[in-house]
Design a protein around this motif. Structure first.
Motif, PDB file in Angstrom:
ATOM      1  N   VAL A 216     -17.038  59.335 -43.228  1.00 23.73           N
ATOM      2  CA  VAL A 216     -17.062  58.694 -44.540  1.00 23.73           C
ATOM      3  C   VAL A 216     -16.999  57.176 -44.378  1.00 23.73           C
ATOM      4  CG1 VAL A 216     -15.885  58.441 -46.765  1.00 23.73           C
ATOM      5  CG2 VAL A 216     -15.958  60.682 -45.640  1.00 23.73           C
ATOM      6  N   ARG A 217     -17.930  56.490 -45.031  1.00 29.31           N
ATOM      7  CA  ARG A 217     -17.849  55.030 -45.131  1.00 29.31           C
ATOM      8  C   ARG A 217     -16.978  54.709 -46.340  1.00 29.31           C
ATOM      9  NH1 ARG A 217     -20.464  51.040 -48.021  1.00 29.31           N
ATOM     10  NH2 ARG A 217     -21.935  52.545 -48.931  1.00 29.31           N
TER      11      ARG A 217
ATOM     12  N   GLY B 209     -14.943  56.971 -50.771  1.00 30.52           N
ATOM     13  CA  GLY B 209     -16.076  56.446 -50.037  1.00 30.52           C
ATOM     14  C   GLY B 209     -17.296  57.341 -50.137  1.00 30.52           C
ATOM     15  N   GLU B 210     -18.228  57.103 -49.221  1.00 30.01           N
ATOM     16  CA  GLU B 210     -19.510  57.810 -49.220  1.00 30.01           C
ATOM     17  C   GLU B 210     -19.684  58.555 -47.904  1.00 30.01           C
ATOM     18  OE1 GLU B 210     -23.334  55.924 -50.743  1.00 30.01           O
ATOM     19  OE2 GLU B 210     -23.644  55.860 -48.568  1.00 30.01           O
TER      20      GLU B 210
ATOM     21  N   GLY C  68     -24.725  61.009 -48.417  1.00 33.54           N
ATOM     22  CA  GLY C  68     -24.612  60.052 -49.511  1.00 33.54           C
ATOM     23  C   GLY C  68     -23.670  60.485 -50.607  1.00 33.54           C
ATOM     24  N   GLU C  69     -23.019  61.643 -50.451  1.00 33.51           N
ATOM     25  CA  GLU C  69     -22.079  62.109 -51.470  1.00 33.51           C
ATOM     26  C   GLU C  69     -20.888  61.172 -51.551  1.00 33.51           C
ATOM     27  OE1 GLU C  69     -19.396  66.077 -52.586  1.00 33.51           O
ATOM     28  OE2 GLU C  69     -20.325  65.881 -50.601  1.00 33.51           O
ATOM     29  N   ARG C  70     -20.506  60.811 -52.769  1.00 31.14           N
ATOM     30  CA  ARG C  70     -19.339  59.936 -52.989  1.00 31.14           C
ATOM     31  C   ARG C  70     -18.123  60.818 -53.260  1.00 31.14           C
ATOM     32  NH1 ARG C  70     -20.650  54.626 -55.031  1.00 31.14           N
ATOM     33  NH2 ARG C  70     -19.160  54.877 -56.740  1.00 31.14           N
TER      34      ARG C  70
ATOM     35  N   GLU D 238     -18.936  59.447 -61.567  1.00 34.18           N
ATOM     36  CA  GLU D 238     -19.742  58.284 -61.924  1.00 34.18           C
ATOM     37  C   GLU D 238     -18.945  57.407 -62.881  1.00 34.18           C
ATOM     38  OE1 GLU D 238     -23.071  56.011 -61.433  1.00 34.18           O
ATOM     39  OE2 GLU D 238     -22.814  58.016 -60.571  1.00 34.18           O
TER      40      GLU D 238
END
Length: 261
Positions: free
Chosen positions: A30-31, A67-68, A73-75, A107
């Motif tokens: 995870v970023r 994170g992502e 790309g899932e947050r 979101e």
């Protein structure tokens, strides 16, 4: 990557450059957007888990984050604690077991707010639900992360809340949530004010009073929904950039501290 880490148990935190972790089987990379700071993180650096879990050094603390997921790309947000201890969320990237308490980052929800939610929010939610039919609750340490959530959640559940700080005079109540007592005598002195009592520092002689968090995706989703609907306010007292975060364990008043990547 950059991280905030300690060179050894009890060492001061400092900004260091370390290799980006690689996910193993059953893990996500995870970023991170943000990391929540908890008292547990300070205890880990102090060696609380020294005899019960392997550690890696430099020791990067941090349990909560948002994170992502690299690749999909899932947050997400949730709890990122893993073993060996030391690959925590005070860093640009972290690996996390897929079975951890993680939930989609809604979101429009500020990642800093999401990162401040998991440990404190889920602890408060479970504590309040453990009160059962108690009509009044005395909360010692009401200005901290868990305490701030507990006050709001207890009031939302229709309970009379009596918030108390350190050194304040206590009063009788149906239930007690003691978030600050770190020794048995102090907790027992407070516990006499309520027939039902909980402590989060594992100092009670009665194991049933020593509260331990059992987090879940479902609780994270509930908490995020409450924040988005305006029914729960996340008390962020300080936002600090990662590169300036070596002093995050210093006292900075009420509310949560969040590290921004």
């Amino acid at each position: 990557m950059w991280a905030i880490a300690a060179a050894g148990f009890g060492a001061e935190l400092e900004l260091v450059e370390v290799a980006r972790p690689a996910p193993g089987p059953g893990q996500l990379l995870v970023r991170l957007f943000a990391a929540g700071v908890n008292p547990f993180d300070r205890k880990v650096v102090g060696g609380m888990l020294r005899g019960s879990a392997p550690h890696v050094f430099p020791l990067v603390p941090g349990t909560d984050g948002a994170g992502e997921v690299v690749g999909s790309g899932e947050r997400v947000f949730g709890t990122f604690f893993r073993r060996p201890v030391g690959g925590g969320t005070y860093a640009e990237y972290v690996t996390v077991p897929v079975e951890n308490a993680l939930a989609p980052l809604p979101e429009g929800l500020d990642p800093a707010v999401a990162a401040a939610l998991p440990t404190a929010g889920m602890t408060a939610l479970q504590l309040v639900e453990s009160l059962g039919v108690a009509e009044s609750v005395l909360i010692v340490g009401a200005s901290g992360g868990v305490g701030s959530f507990a006050v709001q959640l207890a009031r939302a559940a229709g309970k009379r809340v009596i918030p108390i700080g350190r050194g304040d005079s206590l009063v009788e109540a149906d239930a007690l949530i003691d978030l600050v007592s770190a020794d048995r005598s102090s907790f027992e002195a407070n516990a006499r004010y309520a027939p039902l009592a909980f402590n989060t520092n594992y100092v009670s002689a009665d194991p049933a009073q020593n509260f331990g968090l059992k987090g879940s995706r479902e609780m994270l989703v509930r908490l995020a929904s409450m924040v988005q609907s305006g029914d729960l306010e996340v008390p962020i007292g300080r936002r600090v950039p990662l590169r300036d975060a070596a002093d995050v364990f210093a006292g900075h008043g009420p509310g949560k501290t969040v590290i921004i990547m």
